[in-house]
Write a protein that holds these residues in place. Structure first.
Motif, PDB file in Angstrom:
ATOM      1  N   ARG A 172      69.320  33.147  31.748  1.00 29.59           N
ATOM      2  CA  ARG A 172      70.370  34.074  32.207  1.00 29.59           C
ATOM      3  C   ARG A 172      71.306  33.391  33.202  1.00 29.59           C
ATOM      4  N   LEU A 173      70.732  32.650  34.150  1.00 28.08           N
ATOM      5  CA  LEU A 173      71.531  31.991  35.170  1.00 28.08           C
ATOM      6  C   LEU A 173      72.360  30.835  34.622  1.00 28.08           C
ATOM      7  N   SER A 174      71.945  30.288  33.499  1.00 28.45           N
ATOM      8  CA  SER A 174      72.658  29.136  32.923  1.00 28.45           C
ATOM      9  C   SER A 174      74.053  29.507  32.435  1.00 28.45           C
ATOM     10  N   GLY A 175      74.233  30.764  32.071  1.00 31.38           N
ATOM     11  CA  GLY A 175      75.518  31.189  31.532  1.00 31.38           C
ATOM     12  C   GLY A 175      75.701  30.843  30.065  1.00 31.38           C
ATOM     13  N   LEU A 176      74.686  30.218  29.456  1.00 30.82           N
ATOM     14  CA  LEU A 176      74.793  29.826  28.053  1.00 30.82           C
ATOM     15  C   LEU A 176      74.448  30.971  27.110  1.00 30.82           C
ATOM     16  N   PHE A 177      73.608  31.903  27.585  1.00 38.24           N
ATOM     17  CA  PHE A 177      73.069  32.939  26.703  1.00 38.24           C
ATOM     18  C   PHE A 177      73.475  34.332  27.175  1.00 38.24           C
ATOM     19  N   CYS A 178      73.820  35.188  26.210  1.00 40.45           N
ATOM     20  CA  CYS A 178      74.126  36.583  26.524  1.00 40.45           C
ATOM     21  C   CYS A 178      72.856  37.372  26.780  1.00 40.45           C
ATOM     22  N   LYS A 179      71.823  37.048  26.017  1.00 42.95           N
ATOM     23  CA  LYS A 179      70.556  37.762  26.101  1.00 42.95           C
ATOM     24  C   LYS A 179      69.417  36.756  25.960  1.00 42.95           C
ATOM     25  N   ALA A 180      68.226  37.172  26.418  1.00 38.92           N
ATOM     26  CA  ALA A 180      67.008  36.382  26.229  1.00 38.92           C
ATOM     27  C   ALA A 180      65.864  37.337  25.950  1.00 38.92           C
ATOM     28  N   ILE A 181      64.969  36.946  25.039  1.00 43.55           N
ATOM     29  CA  ILE A 181      63.843  37.797  24.682  1.00 43.55           C
ATOM     30  C   ILE A 181      62.644  36.931  24.335  1.00 43.55           C
ATOM     31  N   ALA A 182      61.462  37.400  24.671  1.00 44.98           N
ATOM     32  CA  ALA A 182      60.217  36.712  24.344  1.00 44.98           C
ATOM     33  C   ALA A 182      59.520  37.478  23.228  1.00 44.98           C
ATOM     34  N   ILE A 183      59.111  36.767  22.164  1.00 42.50           N
ATOM     35  CA  ILE A 183      58.529  37.423  20.990  1.00 42.50           C
ATOM     36  C   ILE A 183      57.364  36.606  20.440  1.00 42.50           C
ATOM     37  N   SER A 184      56.679  37.180  19.482  1.00 42.78           N
ATOM     38  CA  SER A 184      55.757  36.440  18.620  1.00 42.78           C
ATOM     39  C   SER A 184      56.141  36.758  17.190  1.00 42.78           C
ATOM     40  N   ALA A 185      56.774  35.808  16.520  1.00 43.42           N
ATOM     41  CA  ALA A 185      57.165  36.030  15.124  1.00 43.42           C
ATOM     42  C   ALA A 185      55.937  36.168  14.238  1.00 43.42           C
ATOM     43  N   LYS A 234      73.552  23.094  25.469  1.00 40.95           N
ATOM     44  CA  LYS A 234      74.797  23.182  26.250  1.00 40.95           C
ATOM     45  C   LYS A 234      75.980  22.671  25.436  1.00 40.95           C
ATOM     46  N   ARG A 235      75.813  21.492  24.829  1.00 37.45           N
ATOM     47  CA  ARG A 235      76.901  20.924  24.015  1.00 37.45           C
ATOM     48  C   ARG A 235      77.227  21.834  22.837  1.00 37.45           C
ATOM     49  N   THR A 236      76.194  22.289  22.147  1.00 33.69           N
ATOM     50  CA  THR A 236      76.385  23.102  20.941  1.00 33.69           C
ATOM     51  C   THR A 236      77.046  24.431  21.260  1.00 33.69           C
ATOM     52  N   LEU A 237      76.524  25.139  22.253  1.00 30.08           N
ATOM     53  CA  LEU A 237      77.036  26.470  22.558  1.00 30.08           C
ATOM     54  C   LEU A 237      78.424  26.426  23.182  1.00 30.08           C
ATOM     55  N   GLU A 238      78.693  25.395  23.994  1.00 29.69           N
ATOM     56  CA  GLU A 238      80.037  25.259  24.564  1.00 29.69           C
ATOM     57  C   GLU A 238      81.048  24.896  23.489  1.00 29.69           C
ATOM     58  N   ARG A 239      80.596  24.122  22.500  1.00 27.92           N
ATOM     59  CA  ARG A 239      81.497  23.763  21.402  1.00 27.92           C
ATOM     60  C   ARG A 239      81.796  24.963  20.513  1.00 27.92           C
ATOM     61  N   GLU A 240      80.780  25.750  20.191  1.00 31.19           N
ATOM     62  CA  GLU A 240      80.951  26.848  19.250  1.00 31.19           C
ATOM     63  C   GLU A 240      81.629  28.061  19.882  1.00 31.19           C
ATOM     64  N   GLN A 241      81.408  28.278  21.189  1.00 32.19           N
ATOM     65  CA  GLN A 241      82.016  29.414  21.880  1.00 32.19           C
ATOM     66  C   GLN A 241      81.714  30.733  21.167  1.00 32.19           C
ATOM     67  N   LYS A 242      80.424  30.941  20.871  1.00 28.12           N
ATOM     68  CA  LYS A 242      79.979  32.167  20.222  1.00 28.12           C
ATOM     69  C   LYS A 242      78.835  32.773  21.031  1.00 28.12           C
ATOM     70  N   PRO A 243      78.665  34.088  20.975  1.00 23.88           N
ATOM     71  CA  PRO A 243      77.561  34.699  21.732  1.00 23.88           C
ATOM     72  C   PRO A 243      76.219  34.151  21.257  1.00 23.88           C
ATOM     73  N   ALA A 244      75.341  33.876  22.229  1.00 26.61           N
ATOM     74  CA  ALA A 244      74.047  33.259  21.906  1.00 26.61           C
ATOM     75  C   ALA A 244      72.900  34.044  22.535  1.00 26.61           C
ATOM     76  N   VAL A 245      71.787  34.051  21.818  1.00 22.16           N
ATOM     77  CA  VAL A 245      70.569  34.706  22.289  1.00 22.16           C
ATOM     78  C   VAL A 245      69.461  33.665  22.347  1.00 22.16           C
ATOM     79  N   LEU A 246      68.748  33.617  23.463  1.00 18.18           N
ATOM     80  CA  LEU A 246      67.585  32.743  23.570  1.00 18.18           C
ATOM     81  C   LEU A 246      66.348  33.518  23.126  1.00 18.18           C
ATOM     82  N   ILE A 247      65.598  32.955  22.190  1.00 15.94           N
ATOM     83  CA  ILE A 247      64.368  33.579  21.701  1.00 15.94           C
ATOM     84  C   ILE A 247      63.190  32.676  22.042  1.00 15.94           C
TER      85      ILE A 247
END
Length: 296
Positions: free
Chosen positions: A142-155, A108-121
Motif C-alpha cells: 500500500r505504501l509503495s504506491g504501486l498497487f491499488c489493492k492488496a489481498i492475501a488468498i489461498s488459490a 516497479k518498472r513494469t507497473l510504471e511502464r504500463e500505468q494501469k491499476p494493479a492488485v497485489l495477490i
C-alpha cells in the motif's frame, strides 16, 4: 449496465497463477505442476456473472530468458500486459518474507511502464507459517504506491478468491461483454489436449526432460458413437531424452498415455483413444522456425 475487464495474472514462476485461474473458473483449464515454468503460452479464462465479465490472462512466469523459447514466453507476458485493463501481481507468500520481494524492481518498472491499476495477490496463505507477516507485506504494498489493492488468498484452498473477484469487479469499467456469457476460453480443444499431455510429462519426469519436451497434436478425430482418436508427437531434443520418455519396453510412455488419457477424457467428456509418438528435434527450443511451427 454491465462491467467488463481484461485481467493479466503475472508473477514469478510457480507463484500459483494457473492454480488461481482454475479456482476462479472452477475447472482444470491451465495445467499445474510443482515445477516452475509450466505455463509457456498465454491462456484465456473467462469468468462471467449476470452483470460482470472478467477475462483473465494466465501468463508464463517472469524470468530472465536463456534461450529463444523463454524469450517467446516473455513476449507472451508483454502481450498480456498490453491487453490488460487490470494487472494482478501474484506473489508466493511463503517466499515473500522480505520487503524487497514485494517491492521487486521488476514490478516497479513494469507497473510504471504500463500505468494501469494493479492488485497485489499474496498467494499460498494456507502454507504460510506466520500469517501475521502477510499484513506487514500488504502494508508495504500500500505504501509503495504501486498497487491499488492488496489481498492475501489461498488459490489451492479457494480461500478469499471470492473476495478477490469482488475487488476486481469493483475496479472493472462499465462496458459490454467481450465474449458470450457461456464462453470459458478462446483456445481450441486441441490446445488443451496437448497441454494435458505436457502436464503429465512435467509431473512424471525429472531434471531436464520436461523442459526439453513439447507436444504437437497430429490427429484429432471426433467419432459419433465411438472413442475419439487423438495422435500426438512428443518432441524432445536428444536421443537419450527419447529413451527416458519411452522407458523399458515402452513402460514410461504407456504410463504417460494412461494418465493423460484420463485427464483428456474428463475434459472432453468422451472416451478417447490416445496414441503417442516420441520424436527428436535437435535444439528445438533455440530454433526459430521450429518454434514458429509450434505456435510460439
Amino acid at each position: 449496465m454491465t462491467r467488463c475487464a481484461t485481467v493479466a495474472l503475472v508473477g514469478r514462476p510457480n507463484a500459483g497463477k494457473s492454480t488461481l485461474m482454475n479456482a476462479i473458473l472452477g475447472m482444470h483449464l491451465s495445467i499445474v505442476t510443482p515445477k516452475p515454468q509450466t505455463t509457456r503460452k498465454n491462456i484465456l479464462g473467462i469468468h462471467t456473472t449476470e452483470s460482470t465479465q472478467l477475462v483473465f490472462i494466465d501468463t508464463p512466469g517472469l524470468l530472465t530468458p536463456r534461450y529463444k523459447l523463454q524469450r517467446s514466453m516473455m513476449g507472451s507476458v508483454d502481450q498480456g500486459l498490453e491487453q490488460a485493463d487490470i494487472i494482478c501481481v501474484v506473489v508466493d507468500a511463503t517466499k515473500a518474507s522480505q520487503r524487497e520481494t514485494i517491492l521487486d524492481p521488476m514490478w516497479k518498472r513494469t507497473l510504471e511502464r504500463e500505468q494501469k491499476p494493479a492488485v497485489l495477490i499474496l498467494n499460498k496463505m494456507d502454507i504460510l507459517p506466520n500469517r501475521s507477516n502477510a499484513l506487514a507485506l500488504m502494508e508495504e504494498a500500500r505504501l509503495s504506491g504501486l498497487f491499488c489493492k492488496a489481498i492475501a488468498i489461498s488459490a489451492r484452498n479457494n480461500t478469499y478468491v471470492e473476495d478477490l473477484l469482488a475487488i476486481l469487479t469493483e475496479m472493472s469499467p462499465e462496458a459490454p461483454f467481450a465474449y458470450g456469457a457461456d464462453e470459458i476460453t478462446d483456445r481450441p480443444e486441441r490446445f488443451f489436449v496437448a497441454e494435458f499431455i505436457r502436464e503429465t510429462i512435467f509431473t512424471q519426469f525429472k531434471e531436464e526432460v520436461p523442459y526439453a519436451t513439447e507436444v504437437s497434436i497430429t490427429e484429432f478425430k471426433e467419432r459419433e458413437g465411438g472413442k475419439w482418436y487423438i495422435a500426438a508427437d512428443i518432441l524432445v531434443e536428444r536421443e537419450n531424452q527419447k529413451a527416458i520418455l519411452i522407458g523399458a519396453k515402452g513402460s514410461a510412455l504407456k504410463a504417460v498415455g494412461e494418465t493423460a488419457r484420463r485427464v483428456i477424457e474428463e475434459h472432453l467428456g468422451t472416451p478417447v483413444y490416445l496414441e503417442l509418438f516420441v520424436k527428436v528435434r535437435n535444439d528445438w527450443r533455440n530454433d526459430r522456425a521450429q518454434l514458429e511451427s509450434l505456435g510460439y
